[in-house]
Design a protein around this motif. Sequence first.
Motif, PDB file in Angstrom:
ATOM      1  N   GLU A  43       0.815  -1.212   0.000  1.00  0.00           N
ATOM      2  CA  GLU A  43       0.000   0.000   0.000  1.00  0.00           C
ATOM      3  C   GLU A  43       0.851   1.265   0.000  1.00  0.00           C
ATOM      4  O   GLU A  43       0.382   2.341  -0.397  1.00  0.00           O
ATOM      5  N   ASP A  44       2.105   1.167   0.422  1.00  0.00           N
ATOM      6  CA  ASP A  44       3.004   2.317   0.321  1.00  0.00           C
ATOM      7  C   ASP A  44       3.343   2.600  -1.142  1.00  0.00           C
ATOM      8  O   ASP A  44       3.628   3.746  -1.513  1.00  0.00           O
ATOM      9  N   ASN A  46       1.095   2.252  -3.510  1.00  0.00           N
ATOM     10  CA  ASN A  46      -0.078   3.022  -3.927  1.00  0.00           C
ATOM     11  C   ASN A  46       0.069   4.489  -3.501  1.00  0.00           C
ATOM     12  O   ASN A  46      -0.300   5.405  -4.248  1.00  0.00           O
ATOM     13  N   ALA A  47       0.610   4.689  -2.295  1.00  0.00           N
ATOM     14  CA  ALA A  47       0.826   6.051  -1.800  1.00  0.00           C
ATOM     15  C   ALA A  47       1.866   6.780  -2.656  1.00  0.00           C
ATOM     16  O   ALA A  47       1.712   7.962  -2.975  1.00  0.00           O
ATOM     17  N   LEU A  48       2.916   6.070  -3.035  1.00  0.00           N
ATOM     18  CA  LEU A  48       3.943   6.658  -3.889  1.00  0.00           C
ATOM     19  C   LEU A  48       3.344   7.090  -5.228  1.00  0.00           C
ATOM     20  O   LEU A  48       3.646   8.183  -5.735  1.00  0.00           O
ATOM     21  N   GLU A  49       2.497   6.262  -5.808  1.00  0.00           N
ATOM     22  CA  GLU A  49       1.878   6.607  -7.088  1.00  0.00           C
ATOM     23  C   GLU A  49       1.008   7.852  -6.953  1.00  0.00           C
ATOM     24  O   GLU A  49       1.018   8.723  -7.838  1.00  0.00           O
ATOM     25  N   ALA A 122       0.982   8.254   2.973  1.00  0.00           N
ATOM     26  CA  ALA A 122       1.403   6.935   3.447  1.00  0.00           C
ATOM     27  C   ALA A 122       0.401   5.889   3.008  1.00  0.00           C
ATOM     28  O   ALA A 122      -0.758   6.203   2.715  1.00  0.00           O
ATOM     29  N   GLY A 123       0.830   4.645   2.969  1.00  0.00           N
ATOM     30  CA  GLY A 123      -0.095   3.548   2.736  1.00  0.00           C
ATOM     31  C   GLY A 123      -1.012   3.381   3.941  1.00  0.00           C
ATOM     32  O   GLY A 123      -0.666   3.759   5.060  1.00  0.00           O
ATOM     33  N   THR A 185      -3.637   8.875   3.988  1.00  0.00           N
ATOM     34  CA  THR A 185      -3.297   7.455   3.892  1.00  0.00           C
ATOM     35  C   THR A 185      -4.085   6.839   2.741  1.00  0.00           C
ATOM     36  O   THR A 185      -5.249   7.178   2.520  1.00  0.00           O
ATOM     37  N   VAL A 186      -3.445   5.939   2.012  1.00  0.00           N
ATOM     38  CA  VAL A 186      -3.942   5.483   0.718  1.00  0.00           C
ATOM     39  C   VAL A 186      -4.302   4.002   0.740  1.00  0.00           C
ATOM     40  O   VAL A 186      -3.553   3.171   1.260  1.00  0.00           O
ATOM     41  N   ASN A 187      -5.440   3.686   0.148  1.00  0.00           N
ATOM     42  CA  ASN A 187      -5.939   2.310   0.050  1.00  0.00           C
ATOM     43  C   ASN A 187      -5.236   1.517  -1.045  1.00  0.00           C
ATOM     44  O   ASN A 187      -4.697   2.073  -1.999  1.00  0.00           O
TER      45      ASN A 187
END
Length: 294
Positions: A43-44, A46-49, A122-123, A185-187
């Motif tokens: 999930e981190d 996904n956060a980076l993207e 963050a994820g 925070t990202v899913n």
Amino acid sequence: MNDTLKIVVLAKQVPDTRNVGKDAMKADGTVNRAALAAIFNPEDLNALELALRIKDRHPKSTVTVLTMGPFRAAEVIREAMFRGADGGVLLTDRKFAGADTLATSYTLSCAIRKLNPDLIVAGRQAIDGDTAQVGPQVAEKLGLPQVTYAEAVDKIDLQAGEITIRRRLERGVETVTMKLPGVVTVNASAPACRPRNAKMVMKYKHARTVSEVQEQQEDYYMALHKDRCYLCIPEWRASDVDAEPESLGLSGSPTKVKTIENIVFQAKEAKHLTGSDTDIEGLIKELIASHTIG
């Protein structure tokens, strides 16, 4: 606010829990990380993207990856740089060892104060703990607004200092506008991270921390890092982020693992049903009688 954003992405190198064997846990209840392959927390990515997509809209923005761990955790920073991040910082110190979410979020928040970003991403959670606590705890420690379960950024108004985020909830989608600076925070349902960029791989493949360069003891790396500062990944210790020793690592972690149990599900007697009305009616009566339904 000008036309740039300073974005910090919180990332973690985690053991690959898809390949857990009998040696995955130590006797004291902690994860035996040496027995498991290390990967970029899903999930981190996904956060980076999400952060990189913001940078795509505002090219002058910077994306910095912040991770905490041993020297080998610098691999997470390199991987992020291969995909478009501008750099990163490795928080590494023996004093950080054994940290639970409370001590981890405290250490990260100390480093974030030093970086002074406009947005922290963050994820939602790490696969080695599944607590989803670190992101929100960082926001609370920094006194910043937060949006969780983010799936996409719909709008960024840099003049007003606001960001509009679409978040995925259990029963629908919600759109939220948050003042900056803030924490997101990202899913895992957010877009997957872009692949490595060949040019970025060639540019940053020799990026190393000071400890990694010293460990390799190669004149080539030492000369390379002396001439090309963008290949130097900073290492920060507890003293570099003005952290209080009693709030770090095990001493700052109220969470203690008492026991670990392996649960094996065993099949019990099975009942075969047809699609007949009689079988279905009998099953419903049985479930009502056992208070499973009704």
